[in-house]
Write a protein that holds these residues in place. Sequence first.
Motif, mmCIF file in Angstrom:
data_model
loop_
_atom_site.group_PDB
_atom_site.id
_atom_site.type_symbol
_atom_site.label_atom_id
_atom_site.label_comp_id
_atom_site.label_asym_id
_atom_site.label_seq_id
_atom_site.Cartn_x
_atom_site.Cartn_y
_atom_site.Cartn_z
ATOM 1 N N ILE A 161 -1.621 5.643 -46.473
ATOM 2 C CA ILE A 161 -2.993 5.860 -46.907
ATOM 3 C C ILE A 161 -3.663 4.503 -47.076
ATOM 4 N N THR A 162 -4.763 4.293 -46.391
ATOM 5 C CA THR A 162 -5.472 3.018 -46.500
ATOM 6 C C THR A 162 -6.893 3.172 -47.019
ATOM 7 N N ASP A 163 -7.464 4.372 -46.915
ATOM 8 C CA ASP A 163 -8.820 4.576 -47.442
ATOM 9 C C ASP A 163 -9.024 6.034 -47.802
ATOM 10 N N GLU A 164 -10.229 6.364 -48.286
ATOM 11 C CA GLU A 164 -10.534 7.704 -48.772
ATOM 12 C C GLU A 164 -10.434 8.751 -47.673
ATOM 13 N N ASP A 165 -10.740 8.363 -46.423
ATOM 14 C CA ASP A 165 -10.647 9.313 -45.316
ATOM 15 C C ASP A 165 -9.218 9.797 -45.141
ATOM 16 N N ASP A 166 -8.244 8.882 -45.339
ATOM 17 C CA ASP A 166 -6.847 9.278 -45.237
ATOM 18 C C ASP A 166 -6.513 10.319 -46.304
ATOM 19 N N THR A 167 -7.049 10.137 -47.509
ATOM 20 C CA THR A 167 -6.795 11.081 -48.592
ATOM 21 C C THR A 167 -7.346 12.454 -48.244
ATOM 22 N N ASP A 168 -8.536 12.493 -47.643
ATOM 23 C CA ASP A 168 -9.128 13.776 -47.257
ATOM 24 C C ASP A 168 -8.240 14.519 -46.268
ATOM 25 N N LEU A 169 -7.615 13.781 -45.357
ATOM 26 C CA LEU A 169 -6.736 14.407 -44.369
ATOM 27 C C LEU A 169 -5.512 15.030 -45.025
ATOM 28 N N LEU A 170 -5.054 14.447 -46.127
ATOM 29 C CA LEU A 170 -3.858 14.958 -46.799
ATOM 30 C C LEU A 170 -4.067 16.378 -47.303
#
Length: 202
Positions: A161-170
């Motif tokens: 995870i490097t940014d908020e977009d990665d968190t959304d994908l989770l």
Amino acid sequence: MPGTFEPLPGGGAAVALDDVEISIIRSLAVQLLELIGPGPAADTPDDPLAELFAEGPSEPPADPVLRRLFPDAYSDPEATPGPQEAEEQRAYSSEFRRFTENDLRAGKRDSALAVVRSLDELSSSAAGEGGAVLKLSPEESQLWLGALNDLRLAIGSRLEITDEDDTDLLYRLPDEDPRKPMVMAYLWLGGLQETLVATLLP
């Protein structure tokens, strides 16, 4: 109160945890301690000044989780420095790391140890009850906050995870994805961290 920290009268915070939650947090904190390592004083236990005067490493850790926990002080992932500037950044970061990383590791060790010890006390006092309410002093709350942040950084690094977009994908991962349990732990710890921060606000 279940699953969220709430402020205590006079300062500090409390959260209700069941046996499974206690076990998960404790296991993660122990793994974090193993990853951080025992510190320089462990090599010379008879010398109380060994850790105080020991110099730290000058190179970044090989493990990506440790690199996330102990990043270079003079690097900007968003920038693209020229060769000379990059070399200067490496030299500054190396020197800074040499004199600060041992203290940073000690601080993170103290925070993780505080989590393990408070959970061990909670487990022994609530044996057979299926869970208990963890009550933290203001000082313990700060240590827990540091440990929760480190645990999320460690898990986030493993999940890349490097940014908020990665968190959304989770959130959209299917249940059969092998990363799902780690994702659930990451999100749950984030909720704990957020509510603990709220209890510390004036």
